[in-house]
Motif scaffolding. Structure first.
Motif: not given
Length: 68
Positions: A8-10, A16-17, A36-38, A54-62
């Protein structure tokens, strides 16, 4: 749970929805909501890869580990 999901933070950072991400990575909004809810017990690497792309990020960001 020792693994925290920061999806949800990313999504907020990328403005993005959830529905849009679900469509891009070809999963249902219900399954994305569970993630998202864990409440998800597992995530496929292919799904994690698609989210990161899709979010242009790393797994550690999620995904984040925290002590109980």
């Amino acid at each position: 749970m020792a693994i925290r999901v920061n999806l949800d933070v990313m999504l907020a950072k990328r403005k993005m929805k959830s529905k849009e991400l679900a469509k891009i990575i070809s999963i249902t909004t219900a399954n994305l909501s569970i993630l998202k809810s864990g409440k998800a017990k597992a995530i496929r690497f292919s799904t994690l890869e698609a989210i990161c792309k899709a979010l242009d990020c790393q797994p550690s960001d999620i995904l984040e580990y925290e002590e109980d």
